[in-house]
Motif scaffolding. Structure first.
Motif, short mmCIF file in Angstrom:
data_model
loop_
_atom_site.label_atom_id
_atom_site.label_comp_id
_atom_site.label_asym_id
_atom_site.label_seq_id
_atom_site.Cartn_x
_atom_site.Cartn_y
_atom_site.Cartn_z
N PHE A 657 0.79 -1.51 0.06
CA PHE A 657 -0.02 -0.01 0.46
C PHE A 657 0.98 1.30 -0.48
O PHE A 657 1.81 1.35 0.87
N SER A 658 0.40 1.71 -1.06
CA SER A 658 1.42 3.42 -1.18
C SER A 658 0.89 4.62 -0.06
O SER A 658 2.27 5.05 0.09
N ASN A 659 -0.58 3.81 -0.10
CA ASN A 659 -0.18 5.67 1.57
C ASN A 659 -0.51 4.81 2.65
O ASN A 659 -1.03 3.83 2.41
N PHE A 660 0.76 5.57 3.28
CA PHE A 660 0.97 5.30 4.84
C PHE A 660 -0.68 5.17 5.78
O PHE A 660 -0.48 3.82 6.55
N LEU A 661 -0.96 5.89 5.77
CA LEU A 661 -1.67 6.61 5.96
C LEU A 661 -3.25 4.91 6.26
O LEU A 661 -3.12 4.23 7.24
N THR A 662 -3.44 4.54 4.62
CA THR A 662 -4.17 3.35 4.30
C THR A 662 -3.54 2.17 4.84
O THR A 662 -3.79 1.70 5.55
N GLY A 663 -2.31 2.10 4.44
CA GLY A 663 -1.56 1.32 5.16
C GLY A 663 -1.61 0.82 6.60
O GLY A 663 -1.86 -0.62 7.01
N SER A 664 -1.65 1.71 7.24
CA SER A 664 -1.21 1.52 9.31
C SER A 664 -3.23 1.39 9.25
O SER A 664 -2.14 0.33 10.17
N HIS A 665 -3.81 1.95 8.74
CA HIS A 665 -4.92 0.92 8.91
C HIS A 665 -5.03 -0.95 8.59
O HIS A 665 -6.46 -1.17 9.82
N ILE A 666 -5.09 -0.87 7.71
CA ILE A 666 -4.87 -2.19 7.09
C ILE A 666 -4.49 -2.75 7.77
O ILE A 666 -5.03 -4.50 8.66
N LEU A 667 -2.58 -2.80 8.59
CA LEU A 667 -2.09 -3.13 8.85
C LEU A 667 -3.35 -3.12 11.05
O LEU A 667 -2.75 -4.81 11.47
N GLN A 668 -3.35 -2.64 11.11
CA GLN A 668 -3.80 -2.91 12.44
C GLN A 668 -5.35 -3.62 12.62
O GLN A 668 -5.06 -4.06 13.31
N GLN A 669 -5.72 -3.54 11.45
CA GLN A 669 -7.14 -3.77 10.93
C GLN A 669 -6.96 -5.85 10.93
O GLN A 669 -7.16 -6.67 12.11
N THR A 670 -5.75 -5.96 10.34
CA THR A 670 -4.95 -7.06 10.40
C THR A 670 -4.47 -8.23 11.49
O THR A 670 -5.10 -8.89 11.97
N LEU A 671 -3.69 -7.22 11.98
CA LEU A 671 -3.45 -7.62 13.39
C LEU A 671 -4.68 -7.81 14.96
O LEU A 671 -4.42 -8.93 15.28
N THR A 672 -5.29 -7.30 14.51
CA THR A 672 -6.75 -6.99 15.46
C THR A 672 -7.12 -8.44 15.51
O THR A 672 -7.58 -9.58 16.43
N GLN A 673 -7.11 -9.10 13.77
CA GLN A 673 -8.09 -9.82 13.52
C GLN A 673 -7.75 -11.30 13.63
O GLN A 673 -8.13 -11.91 14.80
N LEU A 674 -5.88 -10.96 13.89
CA LEU A 674 -5.24 -12.10 14.62
C LEU A 674 -5.67 -12.39 15.46
O LEU A 674 -5.85 -13.62 15.86
N VAL A 675 -5.70 -11.36 16.84
CA VAL A 675 -5.56 -11.58 17.74
C VAL A 675 -6.83 -12.52 18.29
O VAL A 675 -6.90 -12.79 19.23
N ILE A 707 1.96 -7.09 19.19
CA ILE A 707 1.54 -6.53 18.38
C ILE A 707 2.25 -5.36 18.24
O ILE A 707 2.10 -3.81 17.28
N LYS A 708 1.72 -5.07 19.04
CA LYS A 708 1.81 -2.95 19.92
C LYS A 708 3.13 -2.76 19.70
O LYS A 708 3.23 -1.13 19.07
N LYS A 709 4.43 -3.79 19.77
CA LYS A 709 5.70 -3.31 20.11
C LYS A 709 6.18 -3.38 18.34
O LYS A 709 6.43 -1.37 17.95
N SER A 710 5.24 -4.11 17.75
CA SER A 710 5.77 -3.89 16.07
C SER A 710 5.26 -3.04 15.30
O SER A 710 5.18 -2.21 14.62
N SER A 711 3.47 -2.21 15.82
CA SER A 711 3.24 -1.15 15.12
C SER A 711 3.91 0.32 15.61
O SER A 711 3.91 1.32 14.98
N MET A 712 4.57 0.25 16.92
CA MET A 712 5.46 1.04 17.18
C MET A 712 6.40 1.41 16.72
O MET A 712 6.27 2.38 15.51
#
Length: 715
Positions: A657-675, A707-712
């Motif tokens: 994802f070239s859009n950083f904000l969109t990528g951050s949102h998708i990453l958060q949603q993916t990891l949240t779903q994993l948890v 996950i929080k550490k990786s997100s930071m």
């Protein structure tokens, strides 16, 4: 006190006759001899008076009340002796009194003389006063007569003044002075001439009144007034026609001549319309024809000059779905210069012109000297402002000078047709949907401004303009949507995950159209944008099929949807107008999250989806036959790879994802779903087995921490 009396006729009251004679003798002048011996003093004895015994009772009562009688009785005195004593005292007092009178006889005589003199004076005064009273009575009668005469004369004067006023007013109204005749016939038409016409108008109106029709003076002066009217009408007609012809001179500023000269003589036209309607219509007709020619010549020259400055934006090939390779060729350099703002508002924004509608219009010779070039909406605004200013100025002048007569069709009919013909001709060959919408907004704003000012003569003109513009907008918008529908996905570029150039066009065009529609909220614009988005989504689905992996197809769609939303968000577009795009993106993001997790933990997720409902519904989860071996393999698989998987997911999102904000949102949603999946897996393990059964089991809290550490680190 002694009142007015004469001795002969006013004796003292209660005095005996002998005493009265004695007083007269004392009052006699010194030179007069009085015979005292001849006087009879017998009556001076009070005992000679007859006593009235009928009054004894009443006298006794009075005597009892008398203090001296009561004292005498109480002392026991002899009443006869007491009476004689009293009589003696009275006689003695009387004698003393007579002596006193005799001693004062001279003074009394002088007093008597003075009294007589006073009587004489008073009698004279009485006579004078009586005369005065008589004279005053006569004077009062004369004053009353004079008052009556004065009142009568006042009434006569008032009546005569009223008659004089009416007669004077009548004579002033009906008479025709030599001065007025000379002014009407010989004076130049100037500011003062209107006053002469007003005076003549008053006389004509007065003479033509119904109540004056039979008056000899009115019938006599009417022919003279008619001659003056005819002369005034002739002079006014010639003067107004002369001034109208002066408008034809080259380089004449019509507005200055109208407002500085003609408007001052508006009464001349009213007088002409009142007393020579045919002449007034002739003047108005000549004025309309003259101004129609002048304005048409000006408008034709101005529109023609502006069109030489026109630079066209876009062509029939500048459609959303046309591939870029088809646009390159012999005229590529020329094309590149003219397609700068085909799909966007550009910088500076083309929409800024909507805030400058009342700015001065383009001056031709200055623009030509600068070799300027303008898009059509700039030329349209200038033409519109030029035309609107001319019509507004003429409308205000006509309302004031000619009255409430609609002269727009006669004066500006050809100009309006020329203007509409120019717009229709340019729009027929224009594929610049943004420019067309800007022209529509300019026309609509001008229409609303004129409605607020109440200049109704231009309503039809702008309604015709809008009627010509909207179909062209719909057609060009449809061409854009149709180009997306008919686009060949196989010829539209390589397999890249970043937003396609078609998407960039759609995003810019959508943002431009929705931005121009802000505050306008026209349903045709909203419908056009919705149609373009629908056709664009179909094209994106076809383009996505070129990607070999499902993950690549989803990433491609998400990046393209996100680009449209990001561009519109950067233009502050209301998100409610992009609900369809937002919903499509959310669906693809959800699918991407599921696909990304399935790539690493497909068995674990399938196990959770299959087992979790039964575990939740069971009263004793431990009694369920859950394969411990499967669970053990899942635990080992997760514990050996979960950190690496989180790291890989971070890398994938960052790469996809070239859009950083969109990528951050998708990453958060993916990891949240994993948890969430792992939390449910942990719940199944704890309910069905003991915690010590699986030594390699990783707690959910540890996963969450990582996950929080990786997100930071990602942030």
């Amino acid at each position: 006190h002694i009142g007015r009396f004469t001795p002969a006729r006013a004796p003292l009251v209660g005095t005996p006759p002998s005493a009265a004679l004695l007083l007269l003798a004392m009052a006699a002048p010194p030179d007069q001899v009085v015979d005292v011996d001849a006087m009879n003093f017998d009556d001076l004895d009070i005992t000679t008076e007859d006593v009235n015994f009928d009054e004894i009772d009443s006298l006794m009562c009075k005597f009892q009340e008398d203090e001296r009688v009561r004292d005498a009785l109480e002392q026991g005195l002899d009443m006869r002796e007491y009476t004689r004593k009293i009589e003696h005292d009275l006689a003695h007092a009387e004698h003393l009194s007579v002596n006193d009178y005799m001693e004062q006889a001279g003074d009394l005589a002088a007093l008597h003389h003075q009294i007589n003199s006073c009587d004489h004076i008073l009698a004279t005064m009485e006579s004078l006063l009586s005369g005065f009273q008589s004279d005053l009575g006569n004077i009062s009668d004369e004053i009353r007569y004079l008052q009556e005469q004065s009142s009568e004369m006042s009434v006569k004067l008032k009546n005569r003044k009223a008659v004089a006023d009416q007669l004077g007013g009548f004579l002033r109204e009906v008479s025709v002075s030599r001065s007025l005749t000379a002014k009407i016939c010989d004076a130049e038409v100037n500011d003062a001439y209107s006053e002469y016409l007003m005076e003549l108008h008053k006389k004509l109106t007065f003479v033509k009144r119904e109540e004056n029709a039979s008056v000899k003076a009115c019938t006599t002066v009417a022919p003279e007034l008619e001659k003056l009217r005819a002369k005034a009408v002739s002079k006014i007609r010639d003067y107004l026609l002369q001034e109208i012809h002066a408008l034809r001179k080259p380089n004449t500023n019509i507005q200055i001549l109208q407002h500085n000269k003609l408007i001052k003589y508006k009464y001349l036209n009213r007088f002409l319309y009142k007393y020579a309607k045919d002449a007034a219509i002739e003047v108005r007709t000549v004025y309309q024809d003259t101004l129609a020619r002048i304005y048409f010549a000006y408008c034709k020259e101005y529109v023609g000059g502006l069109m030489k400055l026109h630079t066209e934006i876009g062509s029939k090939n500048d459609l959303l779905g046309v591939e870029e390779s088809a646009l390159k060729g012999f005229f590529s350099s020329r094309y590149a210069k003219t397609r700068t703002n085909v799909f966007s508002l550009g910088d500076p924004s083309r929409a800024a012109i909507l805030d400058e509608l009342d700015s001065p219009y383009i001056v031709l010779h200055e623009a030509q000297q600068q070799k300027a070039a303008y898009s059509y909406e700039v030329l349209f605004r200038s033409m519109n402002q030029y035309f609107k200013d001319a019509v507004t100025s003429e409308y205000m002048f006509n309302q004031d000078f000619f009255g409430k007569i609609d002269m727009f069709p006669t004066i500006f009919g050809k100009c309006a047709h020329l203007f509409l013909e120019n717009v229709s001709g340019v729009m027929a060959n224009s594929f610049d949907v943004i420019g067309i919408l800007i022209v529509i907004r300019i026309a609509h704003k001008s229409y609303e401004a004129l409605k607020e000012r109440g200049i109704a003569c231009l309503y039809t003109h702008y309604e015709q303009l809008l009627s010509a513009l909207w179909p062209r907008f719909d057609l060009v918008a449809h061409l854009h949507a149709d180009s997306l529908r008919s686009a060949d996905a196989d010829r539209l570029g390589s397999e890249e995950l970043r937003p396609h150039y078609i998407t960039r066009r759609v995003a810019e065009l959508s943002a431009a159209l929705l931005s121009l529609n802000e505050g306008f909220n026209h349903p045709r614009v909203t419908k056009a944008v919705a149609t373009i988005h629908a056709k664009h989504e179909s094209l994106l689905l076809n383009l996505a099929r070129k990607h070999r992996t499902p993950n690549g197809r989803l990433v491609f769609l998400i990046n393209n949807y996100d680009h449209v939303l990001s561009v519109c968000d950067g233009r502050n577009i209301d998100a409610s107008q992009l609900q369809a795009v937002k919903q499509a993106m959310d669906n693809r993001v959800g699918a991407f999250v599921d696909l990304e997790l399935d790539k690493y933990y497909k068995r674990l997720i399938a196990f959770v989806k299959e087992t979790a409902p039964a575990v939740s519904a069971a009263a004793e989860p431990e009694s369920l036959r859950v394969d411990q071996g499967v669970v053990d393999s899942l635990v080992k698989e997760f514990s050996s790879s979960w950190k690496e998987v989180i790291e890989n997911i971070n890398k994938d999102v960052l790469a996809f994802f070239s859009n950083f904000l969109t990528g951050s949102h998708i990453l958060q949603q993916t990891l949240t779903q994993l948890v969430l999946h792992y939390t449910r897996f942990e719940e199944i393990v704890r309910k069905c087995f003991r915690a010590s059964t699986f030594k390699e089991f990783v707690p959910t809290a540890r996963v969450t921490y990582q996950i929080k550490k990786s997100s930071m680190c990602f942030s």
